[in-house]
Design an enzyme around this catalytic site. Structure first.
Site, mmCIF file in Angstrom:
data_model
loop_
_atom_site.group_PDB
_atom_site.id
_atom_site.type_symbol
_atom_site.label_atom_id
_atom_site.label_comp_id
_atom_site.label_asym_id
_atom_site.label_seq_id
_atom_site.Cartn_x
_atom_site.Cartn_y
_atom_site.Cartn_z
ATOM 1 N N PHE A 123 1.014 -1.106 -0.052
ATOM 2 C CA PHE A 123 0.083 -0.018 -0.047
ATOM 3 C C PHE A 123 0.887 1.193 -0.079
ATOM 4 O O PHE A 123 1.800 1.406 1.033
ATOM 5 C CB PHE A 123 -0.967 -0.042 1.221
ATOM 6 C CG PHE A 123 -1.618 1.118 1.660
ATOM 7 C CD1 PHE A 123 -3.101 1.212 0.881
ATOM 8 C CD2 PHE A 123 -1.484 2.173 2.357
ATOM 9 C CE1 PHE A 123 -3.860 2.141 1.079
ATOM 10 C CE2 PHE A 123 -2.274 3.104 2.702
ATOM 11 C CZ PHE A 123 -3.822 3.208 2.070
ATOM 12 N N GLU A 127 4.306 9.709 1.553
ATOM 13 C CA GLU A 127 5.547 10.062 0.479
ATOM 14 C C GLU A 127 6.658 10.651 1.156
ATOM 15 O O GLU A 127 6.461 10.940 2.663
ATOM 16 C CB GLU A 127 5.015 11.038 -0.395
ATOM 17 C CG GLU A 127 3.950 10.784 -1.442
ATOM 18 C CD GLU A 127 3.596 11.667 -2.461
ATOM 19 O OE1 GLU A 127 3.868 12.757 -2.329
ATOM 20 O OE2 GLU A 127 2.852 11.116 -3.121
ATOM 21 N N PRO A 128 7.868 11.034 1.001
ATOM 22 C CA PRO A 128 8.881 11.594 2.101
ATOM 23 C C PRO A 128 8.366 12.621 2.529
ATOM 24 O O PRO A 128 8.750 12.928 3.670
ATOM 25 C CB PRO A 128 10.229 11.859 1.037
ATOM 26 C CG PRO A 128 9.871 11.097 -0.246
ATOM 27 C CD PRO A 128 8.415 10.706 -0.247
ATOM 28 N N GLY A 131 2.939 12.757 5.127
ATOM 29 C CA GLY A 131 2.229 11.259 6.009
ATOM 30 C C GLY A 131 0.936 11.654 6.268
ATOM 31 O O GLY A 131 -0.094 11.346 5.680
ATOM 32 N N THR A 158 5.784 -0.900 3.167
ATOM 33 C CA THR A 158 5.963 -1.973 3.771
ATOM 34 C C THR A 158 5.751 -3.241 2.820
ATOM 35 O O THR A 158 4.952 -3.212 1.972
ATOM 36 C CB THR A 158 4.645 -2.361 4.819
ATOM 37 O OG1 THR A 158 4.725 -1.273 6.009
ATOM 38 C CG2 THR A 158 4.688 -3.672 5.614
ATOM 39 N N ARG A 243 -6.714 -0.271 10.700
ATOM 40 C CA ARG A 243 -6.133 0.233 12.419
ATOM 41 C C ARG A 243 -6.782 -1.009 13.325
ATOM 42 O O ARG A 243 -6.074 -0.855 14.447
ATOM 43 C CB ARG A 243 -6.996 1.635 12.635
ATOM 44 C CG ARG A 243 -6.328 2.651 11.963
ATOM 45 C CD ARG A 243 -6.739 3.992 11.972
ATOM 46 N NE ARG A 243 -5.953 4.980 11.286
ATOM 47 C CZ ARG A 243 -6.222 5.916 10.785
ATOM 48 N NH1 ARG A 243 -7.655 6.298 10.782
ATOM 49 N NH2 ARG A 243 -5.562 6.936 9.722
ATOM 50 N N GLU A 363 -0.002 3.741 10.119
ATOM 51 C CA GLU A 363 -1.560 3.590 9.728
ATOM 52 C C GLU A 363 -2.184 4.840 10.477
ATOM 53 O O GLU A 363 -3.313 4.572 11.362
ATOM 54 C CB GLU A 363 -2.130 2.283 10.072
ATOM 55 C CG GLU A 363 -1.541 1.174 9.111
ATOM 56 C CD GLU A 363 -2.287 0.067 8.599
ATOM 57 O OE1 GLU A 363 -3.491 0.134 8.693
ATOM 58 O OE2 GLU A 363 -1.666 -0.839 7.821
ATOM 59 N N SER A 366 -0.698 8.339 16.923
ATOM 60 C CA SER A 366 -1.621 8.647 17.816
ATOM 61 C C SER A 366 -2.143 10.023 17.994
ATOM 62 O O SER A 366 -3.438 10.033 18.189
ATOM 63 C CB SER A 366 -0.880 8.575 19.257
ATOM 64 O OG SER A 366 -0.549 6.969 19.540
HETATM 65 C C1 FAD Z 1 7.895 0.918 9.438
HETATM 66 C C2 FAD Z 1 7.058 1.842 8.984
HETATM 67 C C3 FAD Z 1 6.119 1.192 7.780
HETATM 68 C C4 FAD Z 1 5.122 2.048 7.143
HETATM 69 N N1 FAD Z 1 4.369 1.458 6.132
HETATM 70 C C5 FAD Z 1 3.710 2.292 5.378
HETATM 71 C C6 FAD Z 1 2.908 1.560 4.181
HETATM 72 O O1 FAD Z 1 3.057 0.540 3.951
HETATM 73 N N2 FAD Z 1 2.374 2.407 3.476
HETATM 74 C C7 FAD Z 1 2.239 3.840 3.625
HETATM 75 O O2 FAD Z 1 1.506 4.482 2.642
HETATM 76 N N3 FAD Z 1 2.764 4.385 4.891
HETATM 77 C C8 FAD Z 1 3.640 3.457 5.678
HETATM 78 N N4 FAD Z 1 4.212 4.129 6.579
HETATM 79 C C9 FAD Z 1 4.071 5.540 6.870
HETATM 80 C C10 FAD Z 1 3.278 5.947 8.095
HETATM 81 O O3 FAD Z 1 1.997 5.681 7.939
HETATM 82 C C11 FAD Z 1 3.316 7.448 8.510
HETATM 83 O O4 FAD Z 1 4.954 7.421 8.786
HETATM 84 C C12 FAD Z 1 2.631 8.169 9.295
HETATM 85 O O5 FAD Z 1 1.274 8.408 8.931
HETATM 86 C C13 FAD Z 1 2.977 9.427 9.773
HETATM 87 O O6 FAD Z 1 3.346 10.174 8.896
HETATM 88 P P1 FAD Z 1 4.862 10.835 8.808
HETATM 89 O O7 FAD Z 1 5.990 10.046 9.272
HETATM 90 O O8 FAD Z 1 5.284 11.750 7.444
HETATM 91 O O9 FAD Z 1 4.974 12.021 10.024
HETATM 92 P P2 FAD Z 1 4.065 13.325 10.155
HETATM 93 O O10 FAD Z 1 2.708 13.457 9.285
HETATM 94 O O11 FAD Z 1 5.283 14.400 9.369
HETATM 95 O O12 FAD Z 1 4.004 13.955 11.589
HETATM 96 C C14 FAD Z 1 5.184 14.295 12.242
HETATM 97 C C15 FAD Z 1 4.558 14.424 13.661
HETATM 98 O O13 FAD Z 1 3.520 15.568 13.845
HETATM 99 C C16 FAD Z 1 2.330 15.183 14.283
HETATM 100 N N5 FAD Z 1 1.202 15.538 13.395
HETATM 101 C C17 FAD Z 1 1.056 15.564 12.166
HETATM 102 N N6 FAD Z 1 -0.052 16.171 11.954
HETATM 103 C C18 FAD Z 1 -0.575 16.653 13.294
HETATM 104 C C19 FAD Z 1 -1.910 17.270 13.674
HETATM 105 N N7 FAD Z 1 -2.654 17.594 12.627
HETATM 106 N N8 FAD Z 1 -2.149 17.469 14.897
HETATM 107 C C20 FAD Z 1 -1.204 16.879 15.828
HETATM 108 N N9 FAD Z 1 0.107 16.342 15.648
HETATM 109 C C21 FAD Z 1 0.262 16.079 14.349
HETATM 110 C C22 FAD Z 1 2.261 13.513 13.932
HETATM 111 O O14 FAD Z 1 1.407 13.012 14.926
HETATM 112 C C23 FAD Z 1 3.796 13.169 14.526
HETATM 113 O O15 FAD Z 1 4.176 13.159 15.576
HETATM 114 C C24 FAD Z 1 4.968 3.472 7.458
HETATM 115 C C25 FAD Z 1 5.889 4.036 8.485
HETATM 116 C C26 FAD Z 1 6.716 3.202 9.004
HETATM 117 C C27 FAD Z 1 7.728 3.919 10.090
#
Ligand code: FAD
Length: 382
Positions: A123, A127-128, A131, A158, A243, A363, A366
């Site tokens: 899935f 993107e870099p 999230g 993943t 979830r 996914e 918190s």
């Molecule tokens: C091991 C691993 C496997 C993964 N597998 C997949 C996969 O198979 N497919 C896929 O698409 N993705 C995958 N992910 C991505 C994952 O879903 C994202 O890392 C996650 O959604 C958080 O996005 P981000 O890392 O860009 O953090 P960000 O969105 O940049 O968030 C950074 C921080 O800001 C906080 N934050 C952001 N917005 C808000 C808000 N509105 N209010 C309060 N706090 C906020 C977040 O909670 C976090 O603490 C994976 C990630 C990991 C680490």
């Protein structure tokens, strides 16, 4: 409220429990140390029907209900969280969206081989630079006649390097306010899909996580999932289902930490008696056990609501939030209960502590679960 599992649900859980104890528990530590994806075990899991747990039998799936598949995920995670996440992603965010939004031809073409264990699904939403704010993604899919041309960088996929196909999300109408994003089913061996070597992770180390770059990747219109512009809905609906599965994964990790701790406190002695006789440690074990049971009830409720077609978004977020935070507390306690031995790889709790960490992140973090739950709490008809 009926809290009893039915006979089929118990049978599936017990069958997987037995498999996990025999084939996964003894090796999980070694796979983690080597950061090795255990292909041989996945072949067996595929044969057991675990790649298409909720896929109906007419497409070669196991036809299990949503409660059974969550129970399976808990059992897998009790043995190895890395193994669990690959199975969770394949079922919840690859097969499920195809089942919900795919055409009959897409179901035949993509679900049948996946459900028969030929390959895992992936899935690709994140993107870099994007999230939590999934709607802000930047990858584009430009329509040229009967094809879309995909360009852009995806992150955190993943099973990226071991999957057979991915559900990918990209912009089809970047200027629109709504309906900017569409979903596509893309086989990994399509020209223009460039899989970048896996990330070096803190935990779930035997589950490969890759960046994927799409470089002029041509995808026929027949591989678009759902209508043009329906992508965000598909992604979010799939994540709701995922979830409950991640909550089940967190419960499995915590359960393993509890079991390891219960064994340890009866073996280890201090001040002339087993440490399990100290009330301070008993209190910690009791708290872990109670919280694990509460988290299990929450994921079962979310799965039951989804299975009966009732709204499950808030329930799934509550389950994921509570279970993932709880797994971090439980594994922290398990390391503490093991003393110095909790800090080295000779005992499983060191790995469980690292594996639990990601469950509050992927996914939906918190913080994002709290946003989702707050919407219901604050709405007048909540
Ligand atoms: C091991 C691993 C496997 C993964 N597998 C997949 C996969 O198979 N497919 C896929 O698409 N993705 C995958 N992910 C991505 C994952 O879903 C994202 O890392 C996650 O959604 C958080 O996005 P981000 O890392 O860009 O953090 P960000 O969105 O940049 O968030 C950074 C921080 O800001 C906080 N934050 C952001 N917005 C808000 C808000 N509105 N209010 C309060 N706090 C906020 C977040 O909670 C976090 O603490 C994976 C990630 C990991 C680490």
């Amino acid at each position: 409220v009926n809290w009893d599992l039915n006979e089929d649900q118990r049978m599936v859980r017990d069958m997987v429990r037995e498999f996990v104890d025999a084939e996964i528990v003894p090796h999980a530590g070694e796979w983690d140390q080597e950061a090795r994806f255990p292909e041989e075990v996945f072949r067996e899991l595929g044969e057991l029907g675990l790649f298409g747990m909720n896929v109906p039998e007419e497409y070669g799936g196991a036809g299990l209900d949503g409660i059974s598949s969550c129970l399976v995920l808990e059992e897998l995670a009790r043995g190895d969280a890395s193994t669990c996440v690959a199975i969770s992603v394949t079922n919840s965010v690859f097969c499920a969206p195809i089942l919900m939004y795919g055409t009959e031809e897409q179901k035949q073409r993509w679900l049948v081989p996946c459900a028969s264990g030929e390959w895992l699904g992936a899935f690709s939403l994140s993107e870099p630079d994007v999230g939590s704010d999934a709607g802000a993604l930047r990858a584009v899919a430009e329509r040229h006649g009967d094809e879309y041309v995909l360009n852009g960088s995806k992150a955190w996929v993943t099973s990226g390097e071991v999957c057979g196909a991915l559900v990918v999300f990209a912009l089809t109408d970047p200027e629109a306010k709504r309906g900017r994003i569409s979903g596509f089913i893309v086989p990994r061996d399509t020209e223009g899909v460039v899989v970048i070597p896996k990330e070096h992770k803190m935990g779930i180390r035997s589950s490969p996580t890759n960046q994927i770059s799409f470089e002029d990747c041509r995808v026929p219109v027949s591989q678009r999932l759902g209508a043009e512009g329906q992508g965000l809905e598909i992604a979010l609906r799939s994540l709701d289902g995922g979830r409950a599965g991640i909550a089940a994964q967190a419960v499995g990790i915590a359960q393993a930490a509890l079991e390891a701790s219960l064994g340890y406190v009866q073996e280890r002695e201090a001040f002339g008696r087993p440490i399990g006789l100290f009330e301070g440690l008993q209190g910690r074990l009791v708290q872990m056990a109670a919280e694990i049971r509460a988290a299990r009830c929450l994921y079962l409720r979310a799965a039951a609501l989804r299975a009966s077609g009732q709204p499950d978004t808030t329930a799934a977020s509550e389950a994921k939030l509570f279970a993932s935070e709880m797994a971090n507390r439980a594994t922290y306690e398990a390391v503490q209960i093991h003393g110095g031995y909790g800090y080295v790889a000779d005992y499983p709790v060191e790995r469980l502590y690292r594996d639990a960490r990601v469950t509050t992140i992927y996914e939906g973090t918190s913080e994002i679960q709290r946003l989702v739950i707050a919407r219901t709490l604050l709405s007048p008809d909540a």
